[in-house]
Design a protein around this motif. Structure first.
Motif, PDB file in Angstrom:
ATOM      1  N   LEU A 109      -6.452 -16.060   4.769  1.00  0.00           N
ATOM      2  CA  LEU A 109      -5.465 -15.877   5.822  1.00  0.00           C
ATOM      3  C   LEU A 109      -4.673 -14.621   5.493  1.00  0.00           C
ATOM      4  CD1 LEU A 109      -6.220 -18.874   6.292  1.00  0.00           C
ATOM      5  CD2 LEU A 109      -3.790 -19.328   6.672  1.00  0.00           C
ATOM      6  N   LEU A 110      -4.663 -13.667   6.411  1.00  0.00           N
ATOM      7  CA  LEU A 110      -3.991 -12.397   6.188  1.00  0.00           C
ATOM      8  C   LEU A 110      -2.876 -12.203   7.197  1.00  0.00           C
ATOM      9  CD1 LEU A 110      -3.877  -9.577   4.769  1.00  0.00           C
ATOM     10  CD2 LEU A 110      -5.473  -8.786   6.533  1.00  0.00           C
ATOM     11  N   ALA A 111      -1.651 -12.047   6.689  1.00  0.00           N
ATOM     12  CA  ALA A 111      -0.517 -11.661   7.526  1.00  0.00           C
ATOM     13  C   ALA A 111      -0.161 -10.226   7.171  1.00  0.00           C
ATOM     14  CB  ALA A 111       0.679 -12.580   7.272  1.00  0.00           C
ATOM     15  N   THR A 112       0.037  -9.382   8.176  1.00  0.00           N
ATOM     16  CA  THR A 112       0.334  -7.974   7.915  1.00  0.00           C
ATOM     17  C   THR A 112       1.575  -7.540   8.687  1.00  0.00           C
ATOM     18  OG1 THR A 112      -0.872  -6.928   9.744  1.00  0.00           O
ATOM     19  CG2 THR A 112      -2.169  -7.612   7.842  1.00  0.00           C
ATOM     20  N   ASP A 113       2.118  -6.392   8.282  1.00  0.00           N
ATOM     21  CA  ASP A 113       3.133  -5.763   9.110  1.00  0.00           C
ATOM     22  C   ASP A 113       2.426  -5.093  10.289  1.00  0.00           C
ATOM     23  OD1 ASP A 113       2.013  -3.444   8.059  1.00  0.00           O
ATOM     24  OD2 ASP A 113       3.685  -3.032   6.700  1.00  0.00           O
ATOM     25  N   ASP A 114       3.116  -4.200  11.004  1.00  0.00           N
ATOM     26  CA  ASP A 114       2.518  -3.625  12.207  1.00  0.00           C
ATOM     27  C   ASP A 114       1.761  -2.327  11.949  1.00  0.00           C
ATOM     28  OD1 ASP A 114       4.640  -1.980  11.666  1.00  0.00           O
ATOM     29  OD2 ASP A 114       5.621  -2.201  13.621  1.00  0.00           O
ATOM     30  N   TYR A 134       0.840  -1.195   0.000  1.00  0.00           N
ATOM     31  CA  TYR A 134       0.000   0.000   0.000  1.00  0.00           C
ATOM     32  C   TYR A 134       0.875   1.245   0.000  1.00  0.00           C
ATOM     33  CZ  TYR A 134      -3.883  -3.094   1.157  1.00  0.00           C
ATOM     34  OH  TYR A 134      -4.832  -4.083   1.139  1.00  0.00           O
ATOM     35  N   GLU A 135       0.544   2.161  -0.887  1.00  0.00           N
ATOM     36  CA  GLU A 135       1.303   3.402  -1.010  1.00  0.00           C
ATOM     37  C   GLU A 135       1.164   4.249   0.255  1.00  0.00           C
ATOM     38  OE1 GLU A 135       0.055   6.672  -3.800  1.00  0.00           O
ATOM     39  OE2 GLU A 135       1.763   5.899  -4.946  1.00  0.00           O
ATOM     40  N   GLY A 136       2.212   4.991   0.590  1.00  0.00           N
ATOM     41  CA  GLY A 136       2.181   5.813   1.801  1.00  0.00           C
ATOM     42  C   GLY A 136       1.413   7.104   1.603  1.00  0.00           C
ATOM     43  N   ARG A 137       0.118   7.029   1.635  1.00  0.00           N
ATOM     44  CA  ARG A 137      -0.724   8.225   1.540  1.00  0.00           C
ATOM     45  C   ARG A 137      -1.875   8.095   2.529  1.00  0.00           C
ATOM     46  NH1 ARG A 137      -3.221  10.254  -3.110  1.00  0.00           N
ATOM     47  NH2 ARG A 137      -1.346   9.747  -4.305  1.00  0.00           N
ATOM     48  N   VAL A 145      -9.429  -1.183   3.566  1.00  0.00           N
ATOM     49  CA  VAL A 145      -8.159  -0.717   4.137  1.00  0.00           C
ATOM     50  C   VAL A 145      -8.127   0.801   4.059  1.00  0.00           C
ATOM     51  CG1 VAL A 145      -5.649  -0.696   3.918  1.00  0.00           C
ATOM     52  CG2 VAL A 145      -6.922  -2.831   3.584  1.00  0.00           C
ATOM     53  N   VAL A 146      -7.935   1.426   5.216  1.00  0.00           N
ATOM     54  CA  VAL A 146      -7.841   2.886   5.333  1.00  0.00           C
ATOM     55  C   VAL A 146      -6.443   3.217   5.847  1.00  0.00           C
ATOM     56  CG1 VAL A 146      -8.759   4.913   6.525  1.00  0.00           C
ATOM     57  CG2 VAL A 146     -10.322   3.136   5.713  1.00  0.00           C
ATOM     58  N   LEU A 147      -5.703   4.016   5.090  1.00  0.00           N
ATOM     59  CA  LEU A 147      -4.296   4.282   5.361  1.00  0.00           C
ATOM     60  C   LEU A 147      -4.098   5.591   6.117  1.00  0.00           C
ATOM     61  CD1 LEU A 147      -3.041   3.378   1.773  1.00  0.00           C
ATOM     62  CD2 LEU A 147      -3.004   1.901   3.801  1.00  0.00           C
ATOM     63  N   ASP A 148      -3.017   5.641   6.927  1.00  0.00           N
ATOM     64  CA  ASP A 148      -2.729   6.842   7.714  1.00  0.00           C
ATOM     65  C   ASP A 148      -1.500   7.579   7.223  1.00  0.00           C
ATOM     66  OD1 ASP A 148      -0.647   5.216   8.473  1.00  0.00           O
ATOM     67  OD2 ASP A 148      -1.182   5.132  10.605  1.00  0.00           O
ATOM     68  N   GLY A 149      -1.038   7.260   6.027  1.00  0.00           N
ATOM     69  CA  GLY A 149       0.119   7.937   5.468  1.00  0.00           C
ATOM     70  C   GLY A 149       1.381   7.098   5.479  1.00  0.00           C
ATOM     71  N   ARG A 150       1.356   5.970   6.185  1.00  0.00           N
ATOM     72  CA  ARG A 150       2.508   5.073   6.207  1.00  0.00           C
ATOM     73  C   ARG A 150       2.363   3.987   5.142  1.00  0.00           C
ATOM     74  NH1 ARG A 150       2.543   2.984  12.253  1.00  0.00           N
ATOM     75  NH2 ARG A 150       0.269   3.193  11.932  1.00  0.00           N
ATOM     76  N   GLU A 151       3.484   3.539   4.603  1.00  0.00           N
ATOM     77  CA  GLU A 151       3.453   2.376   3.721  1.00  0.00           C
ATOM     78  C   GLU A 151       2.990   1.162   4.517  1.00  0.00           C
ATOM     79  OE1 GLU A 151       6.543   2.024   0.270  1.00  0.00           O
ATOM     80  OE2 GLU A 151       7.605   2.627   2.105  1.00  0.00           O
ATOM     81  N   ARG A 152       2.353   0.230   3.834  1.00  0.00           N
ATOM     82  CA  ARG A 152       1.850  -0.963   4.511  1.00  0.00           C
ATOM     83  C   ARG A 152       2.045  -2.167   3.590  1.00  0.00           C
ATOM     84  NH1 ARG A 152      -3.303  -3.630   4.870  1.00  0.00           N
ATOM     85  NH2 ARG A 152      -3.727  -4.509   6.950  1.00  0.00           N
ATOM     86  N   ALA A 210     -14.480   9.915   3.200  1.00  0.00           N
ATOM     87  CA  ALA A 210     -15.498  10.913   2.866  1.00  0.00           C
ATOM     88  C   ALA A 210     -15.356  11.406   1.428  1.00  0.00           C
ATOM     89  CB  ALA A 210     -15.419  12.090   3.836  1.00  0.00           C
ATOM     90  N   LYS A 211     -14.144  11.293   0.891  1.00  0.00           N
ATOM     91  CA  LYS A 211     -13.900  11.744  -0.477  1.00  0.00           C
ATOM     92  C   LYS A 211     -13.637  10.575  -1.427  1.00  0.00           C
ATOM     93  CE  LYS A 211     -12.198  16.338   0.748  1.00  0.00           C
ATOM     94  NZ  LYS A 211     -11.099  17.331   0.611  1.00  0.00           N
ATOM     95  N   GLY A 212     -13.887   9.345  -0.954  1.00  0.00           N
ATOM     96  CA  GLY A 212     -13.763   8.181  -1.820  1.00  0.00           C
ATOM     97  C   GLY A 212     -12.348   7.739  -2.088  1.00  0.00           C
ATOM     98  N   VAL A 213     -11.423   7.990  -1.141  1.00  0.00           N
ATOM     99  CA  VAL A 213     -10.018   7.610  -1.316  1.00  0.00           C
ATOM    100  C   VAL A 213      -9.673   6.536  -0.293  1.00  0.00           C
ATOM    101  CG1 VAL A 213      -7.627   8.402  -1.280  1.00  0.00           C
ATOM    102  CG2 VAL A 213      -9.422   9.903  -2.171  1.00  0.00           C
ATOM    103  N   TYR A 214      -9.276   5.370  -0.773  1.00  0.00           N
ATOM    104  CA  TYR A 214      -9.022   4.210   0.094  1.00  0.00           C
ATOM    105  C   TYR A 214      -7.726   3.500  -0.303  1.00  0.00           C
ATOM    106  CZ  TYR A 214     -14.070   4.569   0.995  1.00  0.00           C
ATOM    107  OH  TYR A 214     -15.322   5.017   1.316  1.00  0.00           O
ATOM    108  N   GLY A 215      -7.133   2.818   0.682  1.00  0.00           N
ATOM    109  CA  GLY A 215      -6.072   1.873   0.349  1.00  0.00           C
ATOM    110  C   GLY A 215      -6.661   0.702  -0.415  1.00  0.00           C
TER     111      GLY A 215
END
Length: 295
Positions: free
Chosen positions: A209-214, A184-187, A264-271, A192-197
């Motif tokens: 089965l989902l494995a993720t970073d932190d 996932y890009e770091g954005r 998936v909703v991103l907070d600006g960090r890569e994921r 509310a504006k239709g922008v999602y990870g």
């Protein structure tokens, strides 16, 4: 970005727990409530999980021109660029802010099996570009499938079926199993504006089965028909899996078990995440779960 979203509590199933009835009870309640739960003690070492994530990052760090040489083919194997997928077209203004890589069960091109839907050879980065990359991913694919089949045995017991119900030839003997590496890009997302990870969707298979970073980002909506919808974060679990049910299992359980909307909703960090989706032997196999099932 929405700021008032709370985290949800999920049941945790240990595959090493000798009390199988405890695991069945925890899983059954999770399947009725949200269709999401954690699985730990699955037998895949944290060291190997870390290696899978490291190798995934190496691929996504390649120049764009190198990744595009492996663009996803008609067998659904290979690279998907950023914004290529759009999971919730009614609410998204762009595609998902993620790129991915699809890996399936390896079937040689000259095999009769390769003519079947979703079957065929994978695309692999050249060994000189990413040494041992294929070896690591094929091993992880096998290990994740083993874990998924172990979870399926507990699901069978939760449905009052024989423990080996999903091991039968017509069920998961030759499953359609897909491994998806995701970056996932770091954005910052803005629902509310239709922008999602990744836009809101439910998975189409049996289980994922989902494995993720932190990095937190996964959200679930337990009642898709609620207005307004209520979204809750799912916390990552180090060394474990977040497991969710797909539409196929909801159908097979006569809609008693839940295939839940998630995004998936991103907070600006890569994921980074690694997603293993398990389907039945035939993607459109009719339900074989007893029609009078009561839980």
């Amino acid at each position: 970005m929405e700021s008032s979203i709370s985290s949800t509590e999920l049941n945790c199933i240990s595959l090493a727990d000798p009390d199988i009835q405890k695991s069945v009870a925890l899983l059954k309640q999770a399947c009725l409530d949200s269709g999401f739960f954690y699985v730990v003690d699955h037998g895949i070492s944290e060291e190997f999980m870390d290696e899978v994530f490291a190798q995934s990052k190496k691929f996504f760090d390649l120049p764009h021109i190198e990744k595009m040489k492996l663009l996803r083919d008609k067998k659904n194997r290979g690279y998907t660029p950023m914004l290529d997928e759009i999971l919730d077209p009614e609410n998204q203004v762009n595609g998902d802010y993620k790129e991915g890589y699809y890996i399936g069960v390896e079937v040689p091109a000259d095999s009769p099996e390769a003519n079947k839907p979703f079957c065929g050879p994978n695309q692999w980065p050249a060994e000189e570009v990413l040494p041992k990359w294929r070896e690591v991913m094929e091993q992880y694919h096998r290990e994740a499938l083993r874990v998924a089949k172990s979870v399926a045995r507990i699901i069978a017991l939760a449905l009052d079926l024989d423990v080996d119900f999903f091991d039968r030839p017509e069920m998961l003997a030759k499953p359609i199993a897909t491994l998806r590496l995701l970056h996932y890009e770091g954005r910052v997302s803005n629902p509310a504006k239709g922008v999602y990870g990744a836009g809101a969707h439910s998975d189409y298979g049996l289980i994922t089965l989902l494995a993720t970073d932190d990095v937190v980002g996964l959200q679930i909506c337990k009642d898709r028909n609620a207005q307004p919808q209520v979204w809750e974060y799912v916390a990552p679990v180090k060394g474990g899996f977040i497991v969710n049910l797909g539409d196929m299992l909801e159908r097979w359980s006569n809609c008693i078990f839940r295939s839940t909307l998630h995004r998936v909703v991103l907070d600006g960090r890569e994921r980074y995440s690694v997603n293993s989706l398990l389907c039945g032997t035939k993607p459109r196999l009719r339900s074989r779960v007893p029609a009078n099932l009561q839980i």
